[in-house]
Design an enzyme around this catalytic site. Sequence first.
Site, PDB file in Angstrom:
ATOM      1  N   GLU A 167       0.940  -1.115  -0.053  1.00 51.42           N
ATOM      2  CA  GLU A 167       0.032  -0.003  -0.174  1.00 51.42           C
ATOM      3  C   GLU A 167       1.067   1.353  -0.015  1.00 51.42           C
ATOM      4  O   GLU A 167       1.704   1.580   0.824  1.00 51.42           O
ATOM      5  CB  GLU A 167      -1.018  -0.126   1.425  1.00 51.42           C
ATOM      6  N   CYS A 203      -1.874   8.874   2.245  1.00 58.13           N
ATOM      7  CA  CYS A 203      -1.732   8.660   0.987  1.00 58.13           C
ATOM      8  C   CYS A 203      -2.737   8.937   0.039  1.00 58.13           C
ATOM      9  O   CYS A 203      -2.429   9.210  -1.227  1.00 58.13           O
ATOM     10  CB  CYS A 203      -1.557   6.974   1.041  1.00 58.13           C
TER      11      CYS A 203
END
Length: 449
Positions: A213, A248
């Site tokens: 991720e 993110c």
Amino acid sequence: MKYKGMVSSFQRISCRFASTYRHMFEIVNPATGKSIAEMQEDYGEDVIRKFEFLAAGQKKWNLTPVSQRKAAMFRFAELLDLKKVLSEENMLQTSRLTEKVTYEPLGVVANISAWNYPYFVSANVFVAALLTGNTVLYKPSEYASLTGQEITDLLHEAGIPEDAFMLTTGGGGVGAKVASLKGLGGVFFTGSNKTGLEIAKKAAPNLVKVQLELGGKDPAYVRYDVPDVVAAASTIADGAFYNCGQSCCAVERVYVDKRIYPSFVEAFVKNVKSFKVGDPLAADTYIGPVARQPQLTVLASQLLDALEKGARAEVGGSLHDNKAHKTGYYFPPTVLTDVNHTMSVMREETFGPLIGIQAVEGDAEALELMKDTEYGLTASVFCKASSIAEEILKELDIGTGYWNCCDRVSPRLPWSGRKGSGLGSTLGMDGLRAFVQPKGIFLQQPHGA
């Protein structure tokens, strides 16, 4: 300084696995730049011993009834329907032949986690891993080691056995050692693209499952027909600057139809100017320091590059704007206009309180610019009709799309990245299935039976 000398269950457990001489690393408060604690850094042999301990405990943990695993983590239980994930599936049933699929745990899962949302990001991995019968070797970021220690203490207090969940601490060398362990069932990493690639290289010789991720350069597009320009500006400003832009899925570049560009910029700037910069422990602070001192250099480089190429600073623009914060890793909230894709601020991950807003002619140009990236995490479209938003989002190689919102995560939906934003999924049914492996079973009645 109140953390110094604190004794935890992790420290008591770790002494059984530790080498005689311990190297310590400092925990630094980014608001002051001062050390608040020290933690021990595991050596290679420590990591191996902890892995072996978890490997021995995994079979026992897998035999623990799912109901007991859920009870130990009851706060998360309502989000999960494990029966759908773990139940056998009959694919064919005849009088003589049964074909079915069973799902088994991966084994010992390495959870190498990030610092920006240490509880949430870590839990996305270890909750699903534990509930599906895996054991977890947990390596938090060295910038969130105290939180990792607290998570470990609470899980053990809640009833998760020591040989089902263990903490290993230290810097990048420890993470590399964890990723390269032989016998792991999976490596689940959250962090930067650069480090993710290194983690994948370390794990590759063992042919272990790797899930990454990674970062993003997430765009937002505001179409001319958006019903409320001011509301869109407020939502996107929050999506860009929440958590000091250290997400993110934070909005990192904005494209606005030129017909509404002036009014959007005006509303956006007004929002950002209202964000209070200060001590992150103060209740009214909206923007605190960035967590890592090296990130200040990245932000300064992107800002100077943009200004040299013609960008205009509507807010911020000077590295000395935060005169009230003479210590700590503070970067002034900065909004740039007159930006373009020759500037690094519109192409490279920023991960801080800096954003560029670019005017576009319409959908075609916006879509072309939104596609112009190595990343593929999220994108958002602000407009009147969901059908138009979905048409645009369908053209983008991303893991998550938003209509009139941004920077959201749901336990009901998979969270995944494409291209440079990663591999695999957490959350949702797909996220749970990431922690089990299928086994095909053929059952045929013997002849004459």
